[in-house]
Design an enzyme around this catalytic site. Structure first.
Site, PDB file in Angstrom:
ATOM      1  N   HIS A  73      -9.564  -2.206   2.118  1.00  0.00           N
ATOM      2  CA  HIS A  73      -8.228  -2.790   2.555  1.00  0.00           C
ATOM      3  C   HIS A  73      -8.299  -3.830   3.556  1.00  0.00           C
ATOM      4  O   HIS A  73      -7.983  -4.919   3.637  1.00  0.00           O
ATOM      5  CB  HIS A  73      -6.986  -1.813   3.019  1.00  0.00           C
ATOM      6  CG  HIS A  73      -6.698  -0.535   1.608  1.00  0.00           C
ATOM      7  ND1 HIS A  73      -6.254   0.501   1.988  1.00  0.00           N
ATOM      8  CD2 HIS A  73      -6.781  -0.979   0.327  1.00  0.00           C
ATOM      9  CE1 HIS A  73      -6.051   1.093   1.021  1.00  0.00           C
ATOM     10  NE2 HIS A  73      -6.300   0.243  -0.096  1.00  0.00           N
ATOM     11  N   THR A 119       0.789  -1.179  -0.113  1.00  0.00           N
ATOM     12  CA  THR A 119      -0.039  -0.105  -0.044  1.00  0.00           C
ATOM     13  C   THR A 119       0.677   1.316   0.055  1.00  0.00           C
ATOM     14  O   THR A 119       2.086   1.159   0.617  1.00  0.00           O
ATOM     15  CB  THR A 119      -0.978   0.064   1.347  1.00  0.00           C
ATOM     16  OG1 THR A 119      -1.666   1.277   1.208  1.00  0.00           O
ATOM     17  CG2 THR A 119      -0.210  -0.168   2.408  1.00  0.00           C
ATOM     18  N   ARG A 120       0.304   2.152  -0.646  1.00  0.00           N
ATOM     19  CA  ARG A 120       0.907   3.545  -0.500  1.00  0.00           C
ATOM     20  C   ARG A 120      -0.081   4.541  -0.077  1.00  0.00           C
ATOM     21  O   ARG A 120       0.288   5.819  -0.207  1.00  0.00           O
ATOM     22  CB  ARG A 120       1.620   4.090  -1.900  1.00  0.00           C
ATOM     23  CG  ARG A 120       0.490   4.372  -3.056  1.00  0.00           C
ATOM     24  CD  ARG A 120       1.234   4.802  -4.405  1.00  0.00           C
ATOM     25  NE  ARG A 120      -0.010   5.353  -5.081  1.00  0.00           N
ATOM     26  CZ  ARG A 120      -0.605   4.999  -5.921  1.00  0.00           C
ATOM     27  NH1 ARG A 120      -0.634   3.724  -6.346  1.00  0.00           N
ATOM     28  NH2 ARG A 120      -1.438   5.584  -6.789  1.00  0.00           N
ATOM     29  N   ARG A 150      -7.687  -4.087  -6.856  1.00  0.00           N
ATOM     30  CA  ARG A 150      -8.204  -3.254  -7.934  1.00  0.00           C
ATOM     31  C   ARG A 150      -7.235  -2.290  -8.278  1.00  0.00           C
ATOM     32  O   ARG A 150      -6.581  -1.559  -7.124  1.00  0.00           O
ATOM     33  CB  ARG A 150      -9.753  -2.419  -7.264  1.00  0.00           C
ATOM     34  CG  ARG A 150      -9.756  -1.459  -8.400  1.00  0.00           C
ATOM     35  CD  ARG A 150     -11.195  -0.812  -7.730  1.00  0.00           C
ATOM     36  NE  ARG A 150     -11.681   0.374  -8.431  1.00  0.00           N
ATOM     37  CZ  ARG A 150     -11.319   1.740  -8.176  1.00  0.00           C
ATOM     38  NH1 ARG A 150     -10.342   1.874  -7.262  1.00  0.00           N
ATOM     39  NH2 ARG A 150     -11.284   2.671  -8.821  1.00  0.00           N
ATOM     40  N   HIS A 180      -8.113   1.789   4.592  1.00  0.00           N
ATOM     41  CA  HIS A 180      -9.369   1.916   4.826  1.00  0.00           C
ATOM     42  C   HIS A 180     -10.266   0.713   4.841  1.00  0.00           C
ATOM     43  O   HIS A 180      -9.653  -0.357   4.623  1.00  0.00           O
ATOM     44  CB  HIS A 180     -10.014   3.051   3.780  1.00  0.00           C
ATOM     45  CG  HIS A 180      -9.622   2.545   2.298  1.00  0.00           C
ATOM     46  ND1 HIS A 180     -10.051   1.393   1.787  1.00  0.00           N
ATOM     47  CD2 HIS A 180      -8.932   3.160   1.312  1.00  0.00           C
ATOM     48  CE1 HIS A 180      -9.915   1.246   0.602  1.00  0.00           C
ATOM     49  NE2 HIS A 180      -8.999   2.256   0.310  1.00  0.00           N
TER      50      HIS A 180
END
Length: 389
Positions: free
Chosen positions: A206, A198-199, A292, A203
């Site tokens: 996730h 993740t960058r 996604r 939320h």
């Protein structure tokens, strides 16, 4: 490598290119006499990633044969899958005096001596071809393409040494290099580990896909990227605080390890999904979550292109298992997170919020709906946004 550590590194051996004390002393004794090349933030990140084994089997910046194999076919010259070129690009003026077969001093952007390159090749390359093949576009507005077009026209190749592995200036306690992550997985008795890239701040979507994955493996390696990103991405220190908050309140502490990934983002979409998977394989993960628009930017890639690209390799060839997830949302019918695979809802009964929309709400001091973000995380993001005004 013990089987308890989960998985063999890519290529079979975990690379270590950190100078020994004796090597470091030798390099320092030659410091003033060596020709110098200054690394930008991404090149320095690449230097570190090579040295700690995160880019195994690479031992340095790519020679021409590997470069062309990767750009054209997503394979190193020996056929091993690899999807992103790892190159040290300089101008003709910088390259001209450098002697193949000699050592080159590598400095960071402050002029500090940080590494050594054993120069084996100097070669030119086709920037447009790299852009089209790797990023699927030659549009200079694409952040990855812009980097390629802005960098020098000559690639320097050769094995590297990192002079010293220093603690991360912001997150030293979360600096877990591949040898250490493998040791931690082994100590916990984890045989199957899923990695998550993740960058962005974490939320509910996730959280949902991570916990779905955790149902089938021994542990989660939450591995946020803290290297160079776009200027409008949420700063790494803010993201890390969000991860700490959500892990404290909403995850079982004995089944998650949080560690930083010091790599730079390429925003290469599908190819970067493969790249990210191979990196996590080197850290010891057996599985990797691909959701996604993984590593995407703008509208350059299809929603699930980053999942489809895995089918371009034979089963087992990558040596790590991708776990594919559809876009998650809050379902008003079941009052829970879901995807189209599990939700009976119609589109208007789903709560979707884009990262852009959430950032807009935060800048206005508005909390995103609880269906999208945990309130503790949203509060931290608002605090950070206010501080940056």
């Amino acid at each position: 490598m013990s089987q308890r550590s989960g998985i063999a590194p890519h290529g079979g051996k975990l690379i270590n290119r950190i100078a020994t004390p004796a090597q470091k002393a030798e390099f320092l004794s030659k410091a003033d006499s060596l020709p110098r090349v200054t690394l930008d933030e991404r090149a320095y990140s690449d230097l570190v990633m090579i040295a700690i084994g995160a880019f195994s089997p690479l031992q340095g910046f790519m020679p021409e044969a590997d470069y062309h194999g990767v750009v054209a076919k997503m394979r190193l010259a020996d056929g091993l899958p690899w999807s992103i070129p790892i190159t040290l690009s300089v101008t003709e003026a910088v390259a001209a005096p450098l002697v193949v077969g000699a050592l080159v001093r590598l400095d960071d952007s402050t002029g500090k001596f940080v590494g050594v390159l054993e120069l084996t090749e100097k070669y030119t390359y086709d920037k447009q071809q790299e852009a089209i093949n790797v990023y699927r576009t030659d549009d200079e507005k694409h952040p990855g393409v812009k980097v390629v077009y802005d960098q020098g026209n000559v690639n320097l190749a050769g094995d590297i040494y990192l002079l010293e592995r220093q603690a991360h200036p912001q997150f030293p306690t979360y600096q877990i290099d591949p040898a250490a992550s493998r040791a931690q997985f082994q100590a916990k008795g984890w045989n199957t580990i899923v990695g998550f890239q993740t960058r962005n701040p974490i939320h509910r979507a996730h959280e949902y896909i991570q916990k779905c994955a955790m149902e089938t493996v021994d542990g989660l390696f939450l591995h946020p990227l803290v290297g160079a990103t776009k200027e409008d991405d949420i700063p790494a220190d803010v993201r890390m605080r969000c991860y700490e908050i959500i892990l404290e309140h909403y995850y079982p502490s004995d089944r998650v390890i949080l560690g930083i990934n010091p790599a730079a983002m390429r925003y290469a979409g599908p190819r970067e999904a493969i790249f990210h998977a191979l990196i996590r394989k080197n850290y010891g993960c057996t599985h990797f979550i691909v959701g996604r628009d993984h590593a995407g930017v703008g509208d350059y890639y299809g929603t699930y292109d980053a999942q489809h690209i895995f089918s371009e390799f034979e089963p087992g060839e990558l040596g790590i298992t991708p776990m594919m997830f559809e876009h998650a949302f809050y379902c008003k019918v079941t009052k829970s997170m879901a995807t189209t695979k599990t939700s009976p809802s119609t589109p208007e009964q789903r709560v979707h919020l884009s990262g852009t929309k959430v950032r807009d709400l935060l800048r206005q001091g508005e909390l995103p709906p609880p269906e999208f973000s945990r309130p503790e995380v949203a509060a931290e993001l608002i605090r950070a946004m206010k501080g940056n005004k």
